[in-house]
Design an enzyme around this catalytic site. Structure first.
Site, PDB file in Angstrom:
ATOM      1  N   ASP A  22       0.819  -1.218   0.000  1.00  0.00           N
ATOM      2  CA  ASP A  22       0.000   0.000   0.000  1.00  0.00           C
ATOM      3  C   ASP A  22       0.851   1.265   0.000  1.00  0.00           C
ATOM      4  O   ASP A  22       0.649   2.169   0.819  1.00  0.00           O
ATOM      5  CB  ASP A  22      -0.942   0.022   1.214  1.00  0.00           C
ATOM      6  CG  ASP A  22      -1.758  -1.259   1.344  1.00  0.00           C
ATOM      7  OD1 ASP A  22      -2.053  -1.879   0.311  1.00  0.00           O
ATOM      8  OD2 ASP A  22      -2.097  -1.635   2.493  1.00  0.00           O
ATOM      9  N   GLU A 178     -11.104   0.472  -3.878  1.00  0.00           N
ATOM     10  CA  GLU A 178     -10.383   0.934  -2.686  1.00  0.00           C
ATOM     11  C   GLU A 178      -9.175   1.752  -3.098  1.00  0.00           C
ATOM     12  O   GLU A 178      -8.967   2.029  -4.270  1.00  0.00           O
ATOM     13  CB  GLU A 178      -9.956  -0.273  -1.834  1.00  0.00           C
ATOM     14  CG  GLU A 178      -9.075  -1.253  -2.576  1.00  0.00           C
ATOM     15  CD  GLU A 178      -8.808  -2.538  -1.807  1.00  0.00           C
ATOM     16  OE1 GLU A 178      -9.373  -2.697  -0.712  1.00  0.00           O
ATOM     17  OE2 GLU A 178      -8.026  -3.376  -2.288  1.00  0.00           O
TER      18      GLU A 178
END
Length: 504
Positions: A22, A178
């Site tokens: 991420d 997302e």
């Protein structure tokens, strides 16, 4: 620990190897800064610095005080901190992240990304994970979250204004929209998202609008990055973030995995940070080839000193690369109790216990050797490869015995034992050898060998275990392997630790 050595005129991808998922990036002048998810580990959110996008040095952890990060004992593995966004605005660094195990969305600021970072500003009105921050020309701060929805906030106080608005959420029917990031580039606002789930169908898509709150027009070539349905050596590509270089070029950092072995392929290092070039066609970004042999960017490469792979525990505090499980209470961790040693005082009888005392660093190479010198005269502990409480291997020492233990799901067994002769300390070692040629579809990604080092420095193997059982494809979750030291009874002292990458 750096990535593999350079060869010829190419560099290695991933640029931040090992369990560093991420990624979020920003540039300030000639300097780049990057932050990653850390899940159940403490301290939280590693922060890196680079001058060339290729060589990265960890400069700290943003959440390194108990008041910043609360991970209660009930925090599950793969819980904790999800998907930070790192930005620079009004001469300050801003970091927003979700603690799914406690405080929800929380925001931090710093004048120096190496720290210290502020106490948290809580965002109770921001619902959802993977928060992003973007400022418009009027100074409004927009927070966008997975789903995808958006709300205006006051980043100083955490106050929200109005109700959240649903935005563009990717391809119809695609799961898990997302990792939103919102950018003002040229005449458009761009909304970059991940979709398809963080497994083999992961991808990156983008839409644009004339205003930050939409409506958004999807790119006709979505997804702009995915390796789904291919035999590319990098899979699960997604969760991207864009950055512009000082020469005007554009780049994307994103996560991916390197599965090995037979079917379905097992990745053990977790989701890693990769880099790819970006060009613009008709005001849409086009992501270039994702290569393990990365062409250098068109500016001079900065080659910082390699991160140390040996620690003699001579400093009063542990280096930023070291992480522990959920907390690090001072009464259980010390580099001062015995000068030049790391002393761990047990809490929990094994690594099966969520409150186990453990200090580790991420596995960053497919093949490696890790060793530690341990004095177990006052307790029981050793050297471990950990994925979670139900998936770990370790070599453990007492004053009289060394044994190799495997925990695989509901099964826990002593695989081998070896008597200790002579005075402490004893050198414990783990060697990982990557699978080079698959002869069986069920063949694992690597083999982990556990043993001791004899007085002449020779490795004496006690057991070799299949590495597939310490992979995400077997265990589930979002993390990767962590290699480190633990105490399971009494107090265990460690004189040094080293980690040596071997040829992949």
């Amino acid at each position: 620990m750096s990535s593999a050595p350079e060869t010829g005129n190419t560099l290695s991808n991933p640029v931040v190897p090992g369990f560093h998922p991420d990624p979020s990036i920003c540039r300030v002048g000639a300097d780049y800064y990057l932050a990653c998810s850390s899940f159940e580990y403490y301290p939280g959110v590693p922060v890196f610095h680079s001058r060339d996008l290729v060589h990265w040095t960890q400069i700290g952890n943003a959440l390194d005080r108990p008041g910043q990060l609360r991970l209660p004992p009930g925090t599950s593995s793969s819980g904790g901190l999800y998907a930070p966004t790192l930005r620079h605005h009004d001469d300050r660094f801003w970091l927003v992240v979700t603690n799914v195990s406690g405080d929800g969305n929380i925001l931090f600021t710093a004048t120096d990304p190496a720290g210290p970072w502020s106490d948290p500003v809580r965002l109770p009105g921001v619902q959802g994970i993977d928060p992003d921050l973007a400022w418009d020309d009027e100074g409004n701060c927009w927070c966008t979250v997975a789903g995808v929805s958006q709300i205006r906030i006051d980043p100083q106080t955490g106050e929200t204004f109005g109700e959240p608005r649903r935005l563009w959420s990717g391809a119809p029917g695609a799961k898990a929209p997302e990792a939103p990031h919102l950018y003002h580039i040229g005449a458009y606002w761009y909304l970059l998202i991940a979709e398809g789930g963080t497994e083999r169908c992961h991808g990156v898509s983008i839409a644009r609008s004339r205003t930050p709150d939409g409506p958004f027009e999807p790119c006709p070539d979505n997804p702009i990055l995915t390796h789904r349905g291919t035999d590319h050596p990098v899979q699960n590509t997604g969760h991207g973030d864009l950055v512009q270089g000082p020469d005007g070029s554009w780049w994307m950092v994103f996560l991916g995995v390197r599965p090995r072995g037979g079917t379905p392929g097992w990745h053990v290092l977790g989701r890693e940070t990769f880099l790819a070039p970006v060009t613009w066609v008709d005001d849409w970004p086009v992501v270039g080839e994702v290569s393990l042999a990365l062409s250098p960017p068109p500016w001079p490469l900065q080659r910082p000193a390699a991160a140390p792979v040996r620690d003699d525990f001579e400093l009063s505090e542990l280096a930023p690369v070291w992480i522990s499980l959920r907390s690090r209470p001072v009464e259980h961790y010390s580099t001062k109790e015995r000068s030049g040693w790391l002393s761990l005082r047990a809490r929990g009888a094994s690594l099966d216990d969520p409150e186990a005392i453990f200090v580790g660093r991420r596995q960053q190479h497919l093949s490696f050797r890790a060793r530690t010198s341990v004095d177990p005269a006052e307790g029981r502990g050793g050297l471990a490869v950990r994925l979670d409480e139900q998936h770990h291997y370790e070599i453990e020492a007492t004053a009289s015995e060394v044994r190799v233990i495997a925990r695989i799901g509901p099964l826990r067994t002593v695989v081998a034992s070896h008597p200790v002769t002579g005075a402490a300390p004893v050198v414990l070692a783990i060697e990982a050898a990557v699978t080079r040629q698959v002869t069986d579809a069920r063949q694992g990604p690597d083999t982990l060998a556990f043993g001791v080092q004899d007085p002449e420095g020779v490795f004496v193997e006690l057991a070799a275990l299949d590495g597939r059982y310490l992979s995400t494809e077997v265990a589930g979750g979002f993390t990767g392997r962590v290699i480190g030291m633990y105490a399971a009874a009494g107090t265990v002292h460690f004189d040094w630790f080293d980690y040596v990458p071997l040829e992949d």
